[in-house]
Design an enzyme around this catalytic site. Structure first.
Site, PDB file in Angstrom:
ATOM      1  N   CYS A  31      -4.431  -3.230   4.426  1.00 33.74           N
ATOM      2  CA  CYS A  31      -4.093  -2.681   5.739  1.00 33.74           C
ATOM      3  C   CYS A  31      -5.085  -3.096   6.822  1.00 33.74           C
ATOM      4  O   CYS A  31      -5.316  -4.273   7.044  1.00 33.74           O
ATOM      5  CB  CYS A  31      -3.947  -1.162   5.646  1.00 33.74           C
TER       6      CYS A  31
ATOM      7  N   LYS B 265      -9.949   0.036  -1.603  1.00 33.58           N
ATOM      8  CA  LYS B 265     -10.151  -0.247  -0.180  1.00 33.58           C
ATOM      9  C   LYS B 265     -11.581   0.077   0.223  1.00 33.58           C
ATOM     10  O   LYS B 265     -12.085   1.170  -0.022  1.00 33.58           O
ATOM     11  CB  LYS B 265      -9.165   0.588   0.635  1.00 33.58           C
TER      12      LYS B 265
ATOM     13  N   GLU C  12       0.850  -1.195   0.000  1.00 36.03           N
ATOM     14  CA  GLU C  12       0.000   0.000   0.000  1.00 36.03           C
ATOM     15  C   GLU C  12       0.885   1.244   0.000  1.00 36.03           C
ATOM     16  O   GLU C  12       1.939   1.279   0.639  1.00 36.03           O
ATOM     17  CB  GLU C  12      -0.874  -0.006   1.258  1.00 36.03           C
TER      18      GLU C  12
END
Length: 539
Positions: A394, A343, A282
């Protein structure tokens, strides 16, 4: 018995229930000390400390502090327990600001305050260790859901990746692991406080707690797959840490280009096998490569050097001028950029600002967030180099539903986590997230590859064992053979059912305790004169 005047009086033998809570005369200050100490002990179970066996003891001590107390006192005990736990667990949030750390810890501690109040009620019921354990599942479910999409950090299960109990995640997911460790702690507590039950029941209770703690050793965790993929994980490192971790954004992208070039030199020299694709982290490019020619040139140079697809962690502009997207982009050396995963769960106040208009005039630091991150709507079911890859980004790895969408059954053959922990270098947060990721591998029986700009990157086997793990703030590259697995675990088949069942059981126990509390007794009145609370298993 007959009196002198001939009146007959019936005498009843005193009844002993297994529910009368002990400790009603315990001083409030001692309860508070126990609650704070047990909260700190629970935080020590998590990385970077890793004293995972304090988990059942901390849970049991909170129950002990709450037993026999009034609900209002239980709420206070839960609150101070939660603060002792979360202030230490989440100390890495201080990088953002002390105020953010304190506010987040307080909000999350309020959930545990509700748990404390509920414990004072359910410990008056029969089989209270079961209901107390179910309450932990319910509170964690609530924390992971509210507010603003929830914050599931610090679930009991997330401390247990190196214990036999972790294997239970393959049977009932993270909620089952939380339930079992909480049950083990409360059964041990029952063995301690059941002074009138004799030695045999207490020995039996200790044996049950031991079986709960070590029963996971009997759970098979197969690791063989139907073939393998060879994947390179690139950790290129970043110029700095903290809120300014990206430094010069293009420098981060160049660092990953240079690491990829070094990787391919070693491949050509025969030191490493050639990968089927390359995993970048990321924020490996924090400038949109679709709109910035220089950034695109760096990415394309890396992809051409690799000669295989690269999953690039890219921040993309839009939709519109006020938003951006945190994405994983599959970039092919022949066809260029292709599939994109955006995301789905941006971090409040980290990637977007709730109540922006109201807060910005008062908190200048929020200006660093910039444009709000626009949430994606599709799960990360990626197709890379012919493999089905389950992609999360994440903090998403901590959310059951997001991981379940891509990890269950045939949706993927292995998992990837693109993450960016650079803000939290040397704070313990990267270790906590890596432990969560290990539990996900066990839960779904699939290998997981993690890429971070500066740590922790690595590879995790389907049984949760660490195959490779980088250091923080270093440049490191791994090439790993990843087993391809699609056989669903029982946890994958059951989905959210265990969490719902256990949460509802805890809620039902609260309702039952409230009904019992209000039921008139034989002595007349709501509770009778000096009535003692009754209900289950505390002796």
């Amino acid at each position: 018995m007959r009196l002198e005047d001939g009146t007959v009086v019936r005498s009843e033998a005193p009844t002993t229930t297994i529910a009368e809570p002990a400790g009603e005369g315990t001083p409030g200050w001692l309860r508070l000390v126990l609650a704070v100490a047990s909260g700190v002990a629970l935080a020590l179970a998590f990385p970077p400390f890793g004293w995972e066996w304090t988990t059942p003891l901390a849970v049991a001590t909170l129950t002990l502090a709450c037993r026999g107390a009034r609900p209002r006192m239980g709420a206070l005990l839960g609150l101070v327990f939660g603060l002792g736990f979360l202030l230490l667990l989440l100390q890495w949030v201080r990088v953002i600001g002390v105020d953010a750390w304190l506010v987040l810890s307080l909000i999350e501690a309020l959930f545990i305050a509700a748990l404390g109040a509920a414990l004072t009620l359910v410990t008056r019921l029969r089989w209270w260790p079961l209901w107390a354990a179910a309450l932990w599942v319910g509170v964690e479910f609530a924390r992971a859901s509210f507010p603003l999409g929830g914050f599931p950090w610090g679930r009991l299960a997330y401390a247990l990746d190196d214990t036999p109990m972790a294997a239970l995640a393959s049977l009932g997911g993270v909620p089952l692991v939380t339930f079992v460790v909480a049950l083990a702690g409360n059964v041990l507590l029952w063995a301690v406080v059941a002074s009138r039950r004799g030695p045999v029941p207490r020995v039996f209770a200790v044996a049950v707690a031991g079986a709960l703690a070590f029963g996971g050793l009997l759970v098979p965790l197969p690791t063989e797959g139907s073939g393998f993929a060879t994947v390179a994980i690139v950790q290129g490192n970043v110029p700095s840490k903290g809120l300014e971790f990206l430094g010069r954004a293009r420098t981060v992208t160049r660092n990953h280009l240079e690491a990829t070039e070094q990787l391919m030199r070693e491949v050509r020299a025969g030191k490493l096998p050639k990968p089927d694709f390359v995993l970048w982290p990321e924020n490996s490019t924090d400038i949109d490569p679709f709109t910035d020619a220089q950034t695109r040139s760096i990415v394309e140079q890396a992809v051409q050097t690799a000669g295989v697809p690269v999953l690039v962690g890219a921040v993309l502009d839009g939709p519109g001028p006020n938003y951006r997207r945190t994405t994983g982009v599959v970039w092919d050396p022949t066809t260029g950029p292709g599939q994109i995963y955006a995301k789905q769960h941006p971090v409040p106040f980290g990637e977007y600002i709730p109540f922006r208009r109201q807060l910005l005039p008062y908190i200048d630091r929020l200006q660093l967030v910039g444009r709000d991150t626009y949430a994606g709507t599709e799960p990360g079911k990626m197709r890379i180099a012919g493999y089905r890859v389950g992609e999360v980004i994440c903090f998403e790895v901590a959310y059951d539903g997001i991981v379940r969408e891509v990890a269950a059954g045939n949706n993927s053959q292995f998992l990837t986590v693109q993450t960016n922990n650079a803000t939290y270098t040397d704070t313990g947060q990267p270790q906590q997230q890596f432990a969560i990721t290990r539990l996900r591998s066990i839960e779904y029986g699939k290998a997981t590859l993690v890429a971070s700009p500066n740590g922790i990157s690595g590879a995790i086997a389907p049984d949760g064992k660490i195959v490779a793990q980088s250091k923080e703030a270093t440049r490191q590259v791994y090439v790993e053979r990843v087993p391809l697995r699609t056989t669903p675990t029982l946890a994958a088949r059951l989905g959210p059912v265990p969490e719902w069942v256990l949460s509802l059981a805890g809620l039902a126990a609260i309702v039952a305790a409230l009904i019992r509390r209000r039921r008139p007794s034989a002595g007349g009145g709501p509770a009778g004169p000096k009535a003692q609370p009754t209900g289950g298993g505390s002796e």
